[in-house]
Write a protein that holds these residues in place. Structure first.
Motif, PDB file in Angstrom:
ATOM      1  N   VAL A  17       0.777  -1.276   0.045  1.00 24.63           N
ATOM      2  CA  VAL A  17       0.098  -0.153  -0.058  1.00 24.63           C
ATOM      3  C   VAL A  17       0.922   1.230   0.022  1.00 24.63           C
ATOM      4  O   VAL A  17       0.581   2.241  -0.756  1.00 24.63           O
ATOM      5  CB  VAL A  17      -1.010  -0.011   1.359  1.00 24.63           C
ATOM      6  N   SER A  18       1.951   1.332   0.641  1.00 23.87           N
ATOM      7  CA  SER A  18       2.802   2.537   0.802  1.00 23.87           C
ATOM      8  C   SER A  18       3.755   2.468  -0.338  1.00 23.87           C
ATOM      9  O   SER A  18       4.547   3.944  -0.476  1.00 23.87           O
ATOM     10  CB  SER A  18       3.527   2.286   2.156  1.00 23.87           C
ATOM     11  N   HIS A  19       4.128   1.603  -1.096  1.00 18.46           N
ATOM     12  CA  HIS A  19       4.854   1.814  -2.242  1.00 18.46           C
ATOM     13  C   HIS A  19       4.511   2.713  -3.133  1.00 18.46           C
ATOM     14  O   HIS A  19       3.108   2.783  -3.531  1.00 18.46           O
ATOM     15  CB  HIS A  19       4.852   0.430  -3.003  1.00 18.46           C
ATOM     16  N   SER A  20       5.290   3.720  -3.919  1.00 19.91           N
ATOM     17  CA  SER A  20       5.143   4.626  -4.625  1.00 19.91           C
ATOM     18  C   SER A  20       5.982   4.918  -5.705  1.00 19.91           C
ATOM     19  O   SER A  20       5.675   5.753  -6.492  1.00 19.91           O
ATOM     20  CB  SER A  20       4.888   6.103  -4.003  1.00 19.91           C
ATOM     21  N   LEU A  21       7.047   4.403  -5.552  1.00 15.98           N
ATOM     22  CA  LEU A  21       8.117   4.402  -6.856  1.00 15.98           C
ATOM     23  C   LEU A  21       8.155   3.326  -7.725  1.00 15.98           C
ATOM     24  O   LEU A  21       8.539   2.205  -7.285  1.00 15.98           O
ATOM     25  CB  LEU A  21       9.386   4.871  -6.046  1.00 15.98           C
ATOM     26  N   GLY A  22       7.714   3.539  -9.081  1.00 16.68           N
ATOM     27  CA  GLY A  22       7.655   2.498  -9.947  1.00 16.68           C
ATOM     28  C   GLY A  22       6.708   1.469  -9.848  1.00 16.68           C
ATOM     29  O   GLY A  22       5.992   1.604  -8.800  1.00 16.68           O
ATOM     30  N   ALA A  43      -7.140   4.099  -2.146  1.00 15.78           N
ATOM     31  CA  ALA A  43      -7.535   5.071  -1.118  1.00 15.78           C
ATOM     32  C   ALA A  43      -6.464   6.126  -0.485  1.00 15.78           C
ATOM     33  O   ALA A  43      -6.402   7.108  -0.474  1.00 15.78           O
ATOM     34  CB  ALA A  43      -8.241   4.553   0.219  1.00 15.78           C
ATOM     35  N   CYS A  44      -5.306   5.240  -0.243  1.00 17.25           N
ATOM     36  CA  CYS A  44      -4.157   6.102   0.097  1.00 17.25           C
ATOM     37  C   CYS A  44      -3.650   6.714  -1.148  1.00 17.25           C
ATOM     38  O   CYS A  44      -2.888   7.954  -0.857  1.00 17.25           O
ATOM     39  CB  CYS A  44      -2.924   4.970   0.436  1.00 17.25           C
TER      40      CYS A  44
END
Length: 222
Positions: A17-22, A43-44
């Motif tokens: 859920v917290s992953h945001s790069l690539g 949602a995040c």
């Protein structure tokens, strides 16, 4: 509701859920919380990362899963949140319809499911409903395997040639019915009868070895 949901996630789910790069690939079996993880991630992305809802696309395979995921997103973020949640087929059909002129097709096209194809074959070719269903199923199999109908027909003819080594083409239906009954009831015979039929049983077992995909019954019937 989002914060409450996040506390129920496992460490690996929270990591996803917290992953945001690539790009991120999640490998998980049935019932392990994939939909919950993806819903929480959507949602995040909106609440914590400030991504506009209309910039998010969520695709799944079944209508039921798409409806369920869309409901979960709205439960978390409210009814006014406009996240595109759809099946792969529905989204692609919509995309083609909106760009029909570029794609060189009519914007009034209809995509047939297997039952629709069977009905059309039944009506237009004046065949039996059983034959229509078999042909529609054949088309679906060829599509799923990414092979042409001609390649599929060639494969079936090869399979049939092997099957007809056991019995003539004219008598296959009767033979097939008798074969299934004999093989499925062999264990009910007494030992003397089993000994008498031992050699014949080898032919049945050889015939059964053709039970691949499609099965021997499908090969014969097509």
């Amino acid at each position: 509701m989002l914060e409450e949901l996040l506390t129920t996630l496992t460490p690996r789910q929270q990591e996803a859920v917290s992953h945001s790069l690539g790009p991120l690939l999640i490998l998980a079996g049935a019932g392990t919380g994939k939909s919950t993880t993806i819903t929480a991630k959507i949602a995040c992305m909106i609440e914590k990362q400030g991504i506009a809802p209309d910039k998010i696309l969520a695709l799944t395979f079944s209508r039921e899963a798409a409806i369920n995921m869309e409901r979960k997103v709205r439960d978390l973020l409210g009814q006014g949140v406009d996240v595109k949640v759809s099946t792969f087929h529905a989204f692609c059909a919509e995309l083609i319809r909106e760009n029909a002129e570029i794609c060189g097709v009519s914007d009034h096209f209809t995509i047939f499911e297997e039952i629709d194809a069977a009905i059309l074959i039944y009506k237009e070719l004046n065949t039996t409903s059983r034959t229509a269903a078999l042909y529609a199923n054949t088309i679906a199999k060829a599509k799923d395997l990414n092979i042409s109908i001609d390649q599929f027909k060639e494969y079936l003819e090869t399979r049939k040639a092997g099957l007809f080594e056991f019995v003539g083409e004219e008598a296959w239906e009767q033979f097939y019915t008798e074969f299934r009954i004999k093989l499925n009831t062999f264990h009910l015979k007494n030992k003397d009868e089993q000994k008498t039929l031992k050699a014949e049983k080898k032919d049945w077992q050889t015939f059964r070895s053709w039970n691949n995909n499609p099965s021997e019954s499908q090969v014969i019937q097509i």
